[in-house]
Scaffold this active site. Structure first.
Site, PDB file in Angstrom:
ATOM      1  CB  CYS A 110     109.763  48.321  39.693  1.00 36.15           C
ATOM      2  SG  CYS A 110     108.912  48.432  41.148  1.00 36.15           S
ATOM      3  CG  HIS A 198     113.645  48.236  42.962  1.00 40.22           C
ATOM      4  ND1 HIS A 198     113.557  49.204  42.313  1.00 40.22           N
ATOM      5  CD2 HIS A 198     112.448  48.478  42.766  1.00 40.22           C
ATOM      6  CE1 HIS A 198     112.276  49.948  42.583  1.00 40.22           C
ATOM      7  NE2 HIS A 198     111.811  49.727  43.339  1.00 40.22           N
ATOM      8  CD  GLU A 200     116.613  50.257  41.097  1.00 42.39           C
ATOM      9  OE1 GLU A 200     115.572  50.843  41.525  1.00 42.39           O
ATOM     10  OE2 GLU A 200     116.716  48.970  41.100  1.00 42.39           O
TER      11      GLU A 200
END
Length: 256
Positions: A110, A198, A200
């Site tokens: 990001c 993202h 994660e």
């Protein structure tokens, strides 16, 4: 060999990685997940590795003499603008230039993706199509990478950004795009990769983040509603993203 000495040798043998933390932990993520550092470690770490954290927004940076000891670096997301000139952002760009010259593996997520692009000569700014928040299907360009990792040509990822890469760095390869964002993934050589989304994040983290952004009037209610609806529409495949991120940062992927 003494027990202490044996432990020191084991520590030296472990591969070391670093997370350059550009975000402040929310109370929710801190309480439930142990903070964003632990979220990244949960996705990337494997047995026999050491993962260090540098809170670069607080001025914490690795010393030049420490850089060679790291196998790879991860730059996280942030509420700050990658096109800003805060002191820590300028210092981070200087560090990234050093890491690139050393051919160290660097993975940007990001904000991390955007700051990598800017550092290497690309342009970042406000997203042309406005906020992108929620699950989004990104489309990979054909490559050996897809077959090597058994990745589908289209893969959903969680997005949360109002900035984007307007122009990728010279000589960068754009590896994936989406309906809203032209540069979803790019790479420069075999050592630099940026991912706009993202990998994660899970659904829980995004829903809590969307609620906090809404309460702070950073986004409008239709953004939050669209984010929630998108999570029902797309089935996330975090294992696929884990394979990609781990494979790249640990040098297990041949991208050519």
């Amino acid at each position: 060999m003494s027990e202490n000495r044996s432990e020191e040798v084991k520590m030296m043998e472990k591969k070391r990685f670093s997370v350059l933390l550009c975000a402040e932990d929310s109370e929710y993520v801190k309480k439930k997940y142990g903070g964003y550092f632990q979220v990244f470690v949960g996705m990337l770490a494997e047995e026999g590795e050491m993962w260090d954290r540098y809170r670069v927004t607080h001025g914490e940076f690795p010393e030049d003499g420490e850089l060679e000891g790291y196998e790879g670096f991860v730059i996280t997301g942030s509420c700050h603008d990658a096109h800003g000139n805060d002191v820590w952002i300028c210092k981070l760009m200087d560090l990234l230039k050093k890491l690139d010259s050393m051919k160290k593996k660097v993975l940007g997520i990001c904000f991390g993706c955007q700051i990598l692009s800017r550092t290497l000569g690309g342009k970042t700014g406000r997203a042309i199509n406005g906020w992108d928040i929620g699950a989004t299907a990104i489309n990979f360009c054909p490559s050996k990478l897809l077959s090597a990792l058994q990745l589908p040509s289209t893969l959903p990822i969680i997005e949360c950004h109002q900035d984007e890469i307007l122009e990728p760095p010279p000589f960068a390869e754009v590896m994936a795009s989406s309906e809203k964002t032209k540069v979803e993934i790019f790479r420069c050589g075999n050592n630099i990769m940026g991912i706009q989304g993202h990998p994660e994040y899970n659904k829980d983290i995004l829903l809590n983040l969307a609620e906090r952004l809404l309460q702070r009037d950073v986004i409008q209610s239709h953004h939050a509603d669209a984010a929630k609806a998108s999570l029902e529409e797309y089935e996330l495949n975090q294992e696929a993203w884990k394979r990609l991120c781990r494979g790249f940062i640990k040098g297990k992927l041949e991208l050519y």
